[in-house]
Design an enzyme around this catalytic site. Structure first.
Site, short mmCIF file in Angstrom:
data_model
loop_
_atom_site.label_atom_id
_atom_site.label_comp_id
_atom_site.label_asym_id
_atom_site.label_seq_id
_atom_site.Cartn_x
_atom_site.Cartn_y
_atom_site.Cartn_z
N LYS A 1 76.72 92.43 52.85
CA LYS A 1 77.91 91.69 53.84
C LYS A 1 78.06 91.10 54.95
O LYS A 1 77.53 91.25 56.02
CB LYS A 1 78.97 93.04 53.40
CG LYS A 1 80.46 93.13 54.57
CD LYS A 1 81.47 93.62 54.41
CE LYS A 1 81.09 94.29 55.83
NZ LYS A 1 81.91 94.25 56.55
N ASP B 1 83.40 88.92 54.70
CA ASP B 1 84.50 89.78 55.29
C ASP B 1 85.06 89.57 56.13
O ASP B 1 85.30 89.91 57.72
CB ASP B 1 84.34 91.43 55.22
CG ASP B 1 84.56 92.80 55.52
OD1 ASP B 1 86.03 92.30 55.85
OD2 ASP B 1 84.41 93.24 56.06
N LYS C 1 88.68 88.81 57.10
CA LYS C 1 89.50 90.05 57.03
C LYS C 1 90.82 88.70 56.88
O LYS C 1 91.61 88.96 57.65
CB LYS C 1 90.12 91.00 57.41
CG LYS C 1 88.86 92.16 56.94
CD LYS C 1 89.40 93.18 57.67
CE LYS C 1 88.26 94.61 57.28
NZ LYS C 1 86.63 94.52 57.82
N ASP D 1 96.83 85.25 58.10
CA ASP D 1 97.41 84.45 58.50
C ASP D 1 98.55 83.58 57.65
O ASP D 1 99.02 83.96 56.54
CB ASP D 1 96.47 83.56 58.74
CG ASP D 1 96.33 82.30 59.87
OD1 ASP D 1 98.21 81.82 59.74
OD2 ASP D 1 96.18 82.54 61.27
N THR E 1 90.12 101.96 56.81
CA THR E 1 89.43 103.85 57.05
C THR E 1 89.02 103.83 58.56
O THR E 1 88.85 105.24 57.90
CB THR E 1 87.86 103.45 55.79
OG1 THR E 1 87.56 102.38 56.04
CG2 THR E 1 88.50 102.97 53.93
N ARG F 1 75.95 101.97 58.40
CA ARG F 1 75.31 102.31 59.22
C ARG F 1 74.64 103.28 58.61
O ARG F 1 73.48 103.80 59.21
CB ARG F 1 75.87 103.26 60.03
CG ARG F 1 76.88 102.11 61.50
CD ARG F 1 77.52 101.99 62.35
NE ARG F 1 79.60 102.61 61.67
CZ ARG F 1 80.41 102.80 62.20
NH1 ARG F 1 79.67 103.46 63.35
NH2 ARG F 1 81.50 102.81 61.79
O1 C5P Z 1 78.88 101.38 59.47
P1 C5P Z 1 80.21 101.38 58.09
O2 C5P Z 1 79.23 101.74 57.06
O3 C5P Z 1 81.01 101.98 59.01
O4 C5P Z 1 80.38 99.81 57.68
C1 C5P Z 1 81.38 99.40 57.18
C2 C5P Z 1 81.71 98.07 57.13
O5 C5P Z 1 82.96 97.90 56.23
C3 C5P Z 1 82.25 97.58 58.01
O6 C5P Z 1 81.68 96.18 57.57
C4 C5P Z 1 84.23 97.50 58.15
O7 C5P Z 1 83.50 96.00 59.21
C5 C5P Z 1 83.29 96.80 57.14
N1 C5P Z 1 85.16 97.95 56.50
C6 C5P Z 1 85.92 98.93 56.32
N2 C5P Z 1 86.74 99.11 56.56
C7 C5P Z 1 87.74 98.53 55.68
C8 C5P Z 1 87.46 97.18 55.60
C9 C5P Z 1 85.93 96.42 54.98
O8 C5P Z 1 84.56 99.51 57.00
N3 C5P Z 1 88.54 98.52 55.40
#
Ligand code: C5P
Length: 236
Positions: free
Chosen positions: A37, A64, A66, A69, A119, A212
């Site tokens: 991603k 990603d 998002k 617009d 989330t 992470r």
């Molecule tokens: O580090 P972590 O596992 O929390 O990363 C989650 C990834 O998913 C990040 O790149 C974040 O931008 C993305 N994301 C998210 N929630 C969403 C859509 C994308 O956490 N609804």
């Protein structure tokens, strides 16, 4: 027993400030992960070239960014992302049905996923941002997913805890991509509605985004291997 006949496909989030660090992780993980991603941090720093480099390395890319617009602008952005070779791209479901329809219509071979509710937001945060309460997160997520499907969008991004409600309302074929995935005992960080890889699999997620949990691990390969193993052996 899994809600699906195969485990969710893992997508590793390359949340890095430059392409070299991102591609170093791709090389380190090798065959353990072939789907990555690219989000706002990396894309803003490294531009479309990073997507091209990932595609040249034989990897699938989720872009990603998002988009949110007016329909005409989103359609153009989606067409550009699709032309770059992204396999999945994201738009915000709150952009509305017309914007979602424009995105789906411009996507070509790329699959559009609509972000329902981030989330990182729990019910009080959603109420504060949207100016109404009480807000029940799952009900709002299903409502937004219903709008997305009506607009021809094939799937949504949502918390693992919302997968069953979405599939129950819209059918098993409507896809759900789950971020906020954390192995048991690890830090949630800024995420609020998290699930473990095993829970995401048991709940029927089609894709999981792993950030992470891999990128901040001391041993990236081992962390990835453990997640793959857990995705294949869903928690009860
Ligand atoms: O580090 P972590 O596992 O929390 O990363 C989650 C990834 O998913 C990040 O790149 C974040 O931008 C993305 N994301 C998210 N929630 C969403 C859509 C994308 O956490 N609804």
């Amino acid at each position: 027993m899994s809600a699906r006949d195969r485990p969710p496909a893992p997508i590793v989030a390359l949340d890095y400030p430059d392409a070299d660090r991102a591609l170093a992780l791709v090389e380190e993980l090798g065959p353990r992960c072939r789907f990555y991603k690219v989000g706002s941090e990396l894309f803003t720093a490294a531009g479309p070239a990073v997507v091209t480099r990932l595609r040249s390395a034989g990897c699938e890319v989720m872009l990603d960014l998002k988009f949110h617009d007016i329909p005409n602008t989103v359609a153009g952005a989606v067409a550009s992302a699709s032309a770059l070779g992204a396999r999945i791209l994201t738009v915000h479901a709150t952009g509305g049905e017309e914007m979602l329809r424009a995105a789906a219509g411009a996507a070509g071979d790329c699959e559009v996923f609509a972000v329902t509710i981030l989330t990182s937001m729990d019910a009080p945060a959603i109420s504060a941002a949207w100016g109404r309460e009480p807000v029940e997160a799952t009900r709002e997520v299903v409502r937004l997913a219903t709008v997305a499907r009506a607009a021809g969008v094939p799937g949504v991004v949502a918390s693992g805890s919302d997968v069953a409600a979405i599939k129950g309302a819209l059918g098993a074929d409507f896809k759900v991509l789950v971020p906020g995935v954390r192995p048991a005992g690890s830090s949630a960080g800024d995420q609020r509605r998290v699930v473990t890889p095993g829970e995401a699999a048991r709940l029927g997620a089609d894709y999981v985004v792993i950030g992470r949990a891999v990128t901040a691990a001391t041993d990236h390969r081992r962390a990835m291997e453990q997640i793959i193993e857990e995705l294949g052996t869903p928690a009860n």
